[in-house]
Design a protein around this motif. Structure first.
Motif, PDB file in Angstrom:
ATOM      1  N   TRP A  71       0.835  -1.207   0.000  1.00 22.57           N
ATOM      2  CA  TRP A  71       0.000   0.000   0.000  1.00 22.57           C
ATOM      3  C   TRP A  71       0.867   1.254   0.000  1.00 22.57           C
ATOM      4  O   TRP A  71       1.844   1.355   0.755  1.00 22.57           O
ATOM      5  CB  TRP A  71      -0.923  -0.018   1.219  1.00 22.57           C
ATOM      6  CG  TRP A  71      -1.813   1.183   1.307  1.00 22.57           C
ATOM      7  CD1 TRP A  71      -2.734   1.600   0.400  1.00 22.57           C
ATOM      8  CD2 TRP A  71      -1.849   2.137   2.376  1.00 22.57           C
ATOM      9  NE1 TRP A  71      -3.353   2.748   0.821  1.00 22.57           N
ATOM     10  CE2 TRP A  71      -2.840   3.112   2.038  1.00 22.57           C
ATOM     11  CE3 TRP A  71      -1.163   2.279   3.582  1.00 22.57           C
ATOM     12  CZ2 TRP A  71      -3.135   4.187   2.863  1.00 22.57           C
ATOM     13  CZ3 TRP A  71      -1.469   3.344   4.401  1.00 22.57           C
ATOM     14  CH2 TRP A  71      -2.446   4.285   4.052  1.00 22.57           C
ATOM     15  N   SER A  72       0.493   2.215  -0.821  1.00 19.95           N
ATOM     16  CA  SER A  72       1.330   3.396  -1.052  1.00 19.95           C
ATOM     17  C   SER A  72       1.549   4.240   0.195  1.00 19.95           C
ATOM     18  O   SER A  72       2.542   4.970   0.286  1.00 19.95           O
ATOM     19  CB  SER A  72       0.701   4.269  -2.150  1.00 19.95           C
ATOM     20  OG  SER A  72      -0.604   4.677  -1.769  1.00 19.95           O
ATOM     21  N   GLY A  73       0.647   4.160   1.181  1.00 19.84           N
ATOM     22  CA  GLY A  73       0.772   5.015   2.358  1.00 19.84           C
ATOM     23  C   GLY A  73       1.407   4.345   3.558  1.00 19.84           C
ATOM     24  O   GLY A  73       1.309   4.861   4.677  1.00 19.84           O
ATOM     25  N   HIS A  74       2.089   3.212   3.358  1.00 21.37           N
ATOM     26  CA  HIS A  74       2.642   2.477   4.505  1.00 21.37           C
ATOM     27  C   HIS A  74       3.791   3.252   5.154  1.00 21.37           C
ATOM     28  O   HIS A  74       4.478   4.034   4.505  1.00 21.37           O
ATOM     29  CB  HIS A  74       3.130   1.100   4.065  1.00 21.37           C
ATOM     30  CG  HIS A  74       4.437   1.130   3.316  1.00 21.37           C
ATOM     31  ND1 HIS A  74       4.526   1.459   1.983  1.00 21.37           N
ATOM     32  CD2 HIS A  74       5.713   0.897   3.733  1.00 21.37           C
ATOM     33  CE1 HIS A  74       5.786   1.420   1.606  1.00 21.37           C
ATOM     34  NE2 HIS A  74       6.537   1.087   2.644  1.00 21.37           N
ATOM     35  N   ASP A  75       3.988   2.996   6.425  1.00 12.29           N
ATOM     36  CA  ASP A  75       5.120   3.566   7.165  1.00 12.29           C
ATOM     37  C   ASP A  75       6.129   2.467   7.465  1.00 12.29           C
ATOM     38  O   ASP A  75       5.767   1.314   7.688  1.00 12.29           O
ATOM     39  CB  ASP A  75       4.642   4.194   8.484  1.00 12.29           C
ATOM     40  CG  ASP A  75       3.770   5.424   8.238  1.00 12.29           C
ATOM     41  OD1 ASP A  75       4.046   6.148   7.275  1.00 12.29           O
ATOM     42  OD2 ASP A  75       2.815   5.623   9.013  1.00 12.29           O
ATOM     43  N   GLY A  76       7.386   2.822   7.514  1.00 12.11           N
ATOM     44  CA  GLY A  76       8.418   1.860   7.876  1.00 12.11           C
ATOM     45  C   GLY A  76       8.771   0.940   6.724  1.00 12.11           C
ATOM     46  O   GLY A  76       8.445   1.198   5.562  1.00 12.11           O
ATOM     47  N   PRO A  77       9.431  -0.185   7.031  1.00  9.29           N
ATOM     48  CA  PRO A  77       9.833  -1.138   5.993  1.00  9.29           C
ATOM     49  C   PRO A  77       8.604  -1.683   5.260  1.00  9.29           C
ATOM     50  O   PRO A  77       7.528  -1.813   5.854  1.00  9.29           O
ATOM     51  CB  PRO A  77      10.541  -2.260   6.782  1.00  9.29           C
ATOM     52  CG  PRO A  77      10.899  -1.639   8.089  1.00  9.29           C
ATOM     53  CD  PRO A  77       9.852  -0.621   8.377  1.00  9.29           C
ATOM     54  N   PRO A  78       8.750  -1.998   3.982  1.00 10.06           N
ATOM     55  CA  PRO A  78       7.608  -2.546   3.232  1.00 10.06           C
ATOM     56  C   PRO A  78       7.157  -3.879   3.828  1.00 10.06           C
ATOM     57  O   PRO A  78       7.962  -4.807   3.967  1.00 10.06           O
ATOM     58  CB  PRO A  78       8.161  -2.718   1.811  1.00 10.06           C
ATOM     59  CG  PRO A  78       9.651  -2.726   1.959  1.00 10.06           C
ATOM     60  CD  PRO A  78       9.961  -1.871   3.141  1.00 10.06           C
TER      61      PRO A  78
END
Length: 640
Positions: A71-78
């Protein structure tokens, strides 16, 4: 689940998906979805319906992911994570999963699949001794040994045996947990332990997830290859052991015969030629000679292969040469057969059939039949089939089973924010709670077919819904809206509840999925009409009292200030018609009836309360409507 036409919940018939959680998969930021025997995903293109199905396909069947799937809005490592909770565990399920994951007291089992920075891991909910979990999650035998020996030195009271091998240590930890149940707690157990170092899936043979994508090629799935639909059917139904053994024996016999032929016809010639070559080589170097021998080809026994073709009247064709509608019908029929044989062979395995746009390439009558077949298949426990699909067609939505619908919507807080997906679900409990004190349970059941079958299925797909009393109201407002822009272009649907008293149930359902606009007659002129008809005063008084109470009850249910005879837009989601719509047309828009009469006289329409005639007259009337008629249209468009 006995009300509203739904069938009772199963109790331990076969493993079922109860709920799913998806985090950071494509357009899905963080969604929770409850699953039924049939789960129907609806919503506009790009909302995320197919993403739910594909996330499940990855959970069960694997596949390569990369950062583009996050998801494009994730935070931190994928990181992508999919959770599936199963219910209705059988004894066979418990035996296969083992007591750590499915103890006798557990009614559900939960598993996770996690992809993080390129690493794919499976895990499951288990009763475990927490210090053991760090050991089980080790990614290699060496790191596992180091962690195990460290725990053994730190907690000598555990009396753990010395390290011999990874498999022996796994067994030792399980034995310890079995002997010390009081020291166990809920844990998410590491993937190698749940699915084995060799990748053996504990769910294999218990639960199959089959995704029929919108672009799935029936020809590929009809080939006799491991993992295809036809391949799975043949694997479950056809015993090819004796045939393959005979082929292996035949290959050995051919190899022996070929060796004898080589010895008879080639060996001598090659020996003579090798002697001559060796003599020539000896003139250049010493101590070396040339050998020539016939190569014995390795004859691998060919396994039996099955070809699928279609007899089309007098012509036999490949599957690919059939129409797309037939190809999808073949796939679904094959999956039905696969589910049937899953029961007949005693494995009790369950298939979850997931379909993208089941209406594709289907004639309307075929689509209706297809929907009925899918519902019948999933409704019988002995079929061991759970069905889910993403659809744009009302043919695949049965309003009686509204609790099986999942409405998928995608929204953003602004142009600079990432879009998020939300999934709305009208449960039986939530609808009953809304109706508490307004509709008796027995009345709900009695009215169910009347209220919901008319227009509600189509309304589920709309961006906004105008809920009116009857078909005449629907026709008039459809026509008035079309004078500027058809409601359908705005994604607005009008649903007729067939009476003011029937507004409650569809409103409760639609409110759980999306806030509807309610339009109703206040019937304020009923007293005058009854007096003109010579009705008795007592009857008039009783009728008037009931009308006022009905209006007040409906307003109270809708959360609006109570009045005897409300008029106009009394709230953003409520519009009350003064008296009746017929009286409004007569008093404020008499030109409409003249237009209706002209249409009937010209042969374009039908006299009486005819929906198309009413709608056409409202659309083509030369006089512009005013007042509450336009208030309804404006209120509907304000919803979107």
């Amino acid at each position: 689940m006995g009300q509203f036409g739904s069938k009772p919940a199963r109790g331990g018939d076969a493993l079922r998906i109860e709920s799913v959680g998806i985090v950071n998969f494509r357009c899905l930021d963080n969604v929770e979805v409850a699953f039924s025997d049939i789960t129907t995903f609806i919503g506009p293109n790009g909302a995320g319906k197919s993403s739910v199905l594909r996330a499940l396909d990855w959970f069960f069947n694997g596949g390569k992911l990369d950062e583009r799937d996050v998801w494009s809005g994730h935070d931190g490592p994928p990181r992508i994570r999919v959770r599936v909770t199963f219910t209705d565990l059988t004894e066979q399920d418990r035996e296969a999963l083992g007591p750590r994951y499915a103890p006798p007291t557990a009614s559900t089992f939960t598993a996770w699949r996690t992809w993080e920075s390129g690493e794919d891991k499976m895990s499951g909910s288990a009763l475990a001794f927490p210090p053991f979990e760090a050991i089980r999650s080790a990614t290699s035998a060496a790191t596992k040994k180091t962690a195990y020996n460290a725990l053994r030195d730190e907690q000598q009271d555990l009396d753990l045996p010395k390290w011999t091998s990874a498999s022996n240590v796994d067994g030792a930890m399980e034995d310890w947990e079995r002997d010390h149940p009081d020291r166990l707690s809920d844990a998410e157990s590491g993937g190698t332990h749940l699915f084995g170092f060799n990748g053996q899936n504990k769910l294999s043979g218990l639960f199959d997830f089959v995704l029929v994508t919108a672009d799935l090629r029936a020809g590929e799935e009809s080939s006799d290859v491991r993992g295809t639909i036809i391949g799975r059917i043949l694997e479950r139904t056809i015993d090819r052991g004796e045939v393959d053994a005979e082929f292996a024996k035949l290959a050995d016999e051919i190899a022996e015969k070929q060796a004898a032929i080589n010895a008879e016809h080639l060996t001598g010639q090659l020996a003579d030629l090798a002697k001559k070559l060796s003599a020539e080589v000896e003139s250049f170097t010493r101590g070396r000679s040339v050998n020539l021998q016939p190569v014995e080809p390795e004859l691998k026994p060919q396994l039996t292969k099955i070809k699928v073709s279609i007899q089309d009247h007098l012509t036999e064709t490949d599957v690919e040469r059939q129409g797309h509608g037939f190809q999808r019908a073949l796939l679904i029929s094959s999956l039905k057969l696969l589910a049937d044989h899953g029961t007949q062979d005693g494995s009790n395995s369950v298939i979850c059939l997931a379909i993208e746009e089941p209406e594709l390439f289907q004639h309307p009558t075929q689509a209706r039949a297809f929907s009925t077949v899918l519902r019948d298949l999933a409704s019988h426990p002995e079929n061991n089939l759970q069905v889910t699909y993403a659809t744009h067609s009302p043919y695949f939505v049965d309003a009686r089973y509204f609790d099986q619908v999942r409405r998928v919507q995608r929204a953003t807080d602004g142009d600079d924010a990432h879009a998020k997906v939300r999934i709305r679900h009208a449960t039986l409990e939530s609808v009953e709670a809304r109706l508490q004190g307004y509709v008796k349970d027995t009345v709900v059941v009695a009215r169910w077919h009347l209220v919901c079958n008319s227009h509600l299925a189509e309304a589920f797909f709309a961006n906004a819904v105008v809920l009116v009393e009857g078909d005449s109201d629907k026709a008039i407002f459809d026509g008035v809206a079309a004078r500027t822009t058809h409601f359908a272009i705005d994604g607005i649907s009008i649903a007729a509840a067939q009476g003011k008293g029937h507004l409650y149930i569809p409103h409760a359902i639609l409110s759980e999925l999306e806030i509807p606009l309610v339009v109703f007659d206040n019937d304020s002129g009923c007293e005058g009409r009854m007096q003109a008809d010579g009705k008795e005063a007592a009857k008039i008084l009783d009728t008037e009292r009931n009308l006022k109470k009905g209006n007040r009850d409906l307003l109270r249910y809708l959360g609006v200030t109570e009045e005897d005879y409300p008029e106009g837009p009394v709230a953003p989601h409520v519009v009350a018609i003064p008296d009746t719509l017929e009286s409004v047309l007569t008093t404020h828009w008499p030109a409409w009836d003249l237009e209706r009469q002209r249409i009937v006289a010209s042969g374009q329409g039908v006299d009486g309360k005819n929906y198309p005639t009413y709608s056409l007259a409202a659309q083509t009337c030369p006089q512009t409507p005013t007042g509450v008629l336009l208030d309804v249209i404006a209120a509907a468009r304000n919803l979107i």
